[in-house]
Design an enzyme around this catalytic site. Structure first.
Site, short mmCIF file in Angstrom:
data_model
loop_
_atom_site.label_atom_id
_atom_site.label_comp_id
_atom_site.label_asym_id
_atom_site.label_seq_id
_atom_site.Cartn_x
_atom_site.Cartn_y
_atom_site.Cartn_z
CG HIS A 176 -41.18 -63.83 23.37
ND1 HIS A 176 -42.69 -63.87 23.34
CD2 HIS A 176 -40.98 -65.09 24.33
CE1 HIS A 176 -43.07 -64.70 24.46
NE2 HIS A 176 -42.14 -65.53 24.82
CD GLU A 280 -42.53 -66.64 21.17
OE1 GLU A 280 -41.41 -67.00 21.32
OE2 GLU A 280 -43.66 -66.90 21.81
#
Length: 323
Positions: A176, A280
């Site tokens: 992330h 991400e």
């Protein structure tokens, strides 16, 4: 810099790193490359919180309001989403790997990749009895965080099914990554044009991206599917281009909360959305299934280069198809 005693560690896998106490006494690993780039990894979450170039400039976004207090996940850097991305399943959002304590592994099974750098650390996460109650699968998650000679940041995940009951398991996943940008309105993303995506702001409905590079003027939360191995994030104001390379990870999530959601997050500054963008590497649309004994490997490499190296305007052919 805190006053805690630092300890330089050389593990048997020939890596060298410094272990010290970070915010709220949480242990962190400092990696330094000989030319001056650096990275910090908290054992809590196996979480990269800092990546600096040789000039000491921070390349990752970490919220000024990030809460370094378990069980809260750290806001910014590179949280690991495993065994579930977001709410794609029955577990807590983004799974539990990002709020567990990982341990340093001195002698992991050998990596097939040739690592020129000694600036790396190997971490491992195994489920606790409590974890098995919420996700009843035995696994070994090995994470190597490394700095390349040119200051590139590399994360390699190896996840193995160690179930003794013969059962396979499935998971979704993401690195992330929060990138630091000068001004979100001056940022462009190339490499995702014309691809299909799921729009999380429209109930995961599927759309096709237009032919232009992505720019940002409002909240975005999209999962791009079957994406190329390279994506370029161009910061016009800083004249810097991030190149994200990924291997074994098909999707790419692009997220910025914009002003309303930023204000609603306790661990995120009201105006900080202007200075970050999440791009991400993720495996979301199709979950990854491992039989007992099987291992999955997913790799992320981030580099930051002056945009001028492509004569001012980024030439997507060079960056996205080149080496």
């Amino acid at each position: 810099m805190n006053n805690e005693k630092e300890k330089t560690v050389s593990s048997s896998s020939s890596s060298s790193f410094t272990l010290s106490k970070g915010i709220n006494g949480l242990e962190k690993v400092l990696l330094r490359e000989s030319r001056g780039s650096s990275a910090e990894v908290y054992l809590y979450g196996g979480h990269v919180t800092s990546w600096k170039n040789e000039h000491g400039e921070e390349l990752l976004f970490l919220s000024s309001k990030a809460i370094f207090k378990p069980p809260k996940a750290i806001r910014g850097g590179i949280p690991i989403c495993f065994p579930q991305f977001a709410n794609h399943g029955t577990l807590e959002s983004h799974g539990f790997a990002r709020n567990r304590f990982w341990t340093i592994e001195d002698d992991p099974p050998p990596f097939p990749t040739n690592n020129l750098s000694k600036a790396f650390v190997d971490l491992i996460l195994k489920p606790s009895e409590e974890d098995l109650k919420i996700w009843n699968h035995s696994f070994e998650y090995r994470l190597r965080v490394a700095l390349g000679p040119a200051g590139d940041l590399m994360l390699t995940s190896r996840i193995r099914n160690t179930n003794s009951d013969g059962k396979p398991f499935s998971f979704t996943f993401a690195y992330h990554t929060y990138l630091s940008v000068s001004d979100i309105s001056e940022v462009r993303v190339e490499g995702l044009e014309t691809l299909d995506y799921l729009d999380n702001l429209r109930n995961k409905e599927r759309f096709t991206e237009q032919g232009d590079a992505l720019t940002f003027e409002s909240e975005v939360d999209k999962i791009y599917l079957s994406t190329p191995t390279k994506i370029a994030i161009i910061d016009h104001e800083k004249k810097r281009t991030f190149v994200l390379r990924k291997d074994g990870i098909p999707d790419a999530v692009v997220w910025n909360p914009w002003d309303k959601k930023a204000k609603a997050m306790a661990d995120f500054g009201d105006d900080e959305y202007k200075h970050m963008l999440c791009v991400e590497a993720a495996a979301v649309e199709k979950s990854i299934t491992l039989k007992p004994g099987e291992e999955w490997k997913g790799r992320l490499e981030l580099s930051a280069v002056p945009s001028s190296y492509c004569s001012g305007q980024l030439d997507p052919q060079k960056v996205l198809q080149g080496s």
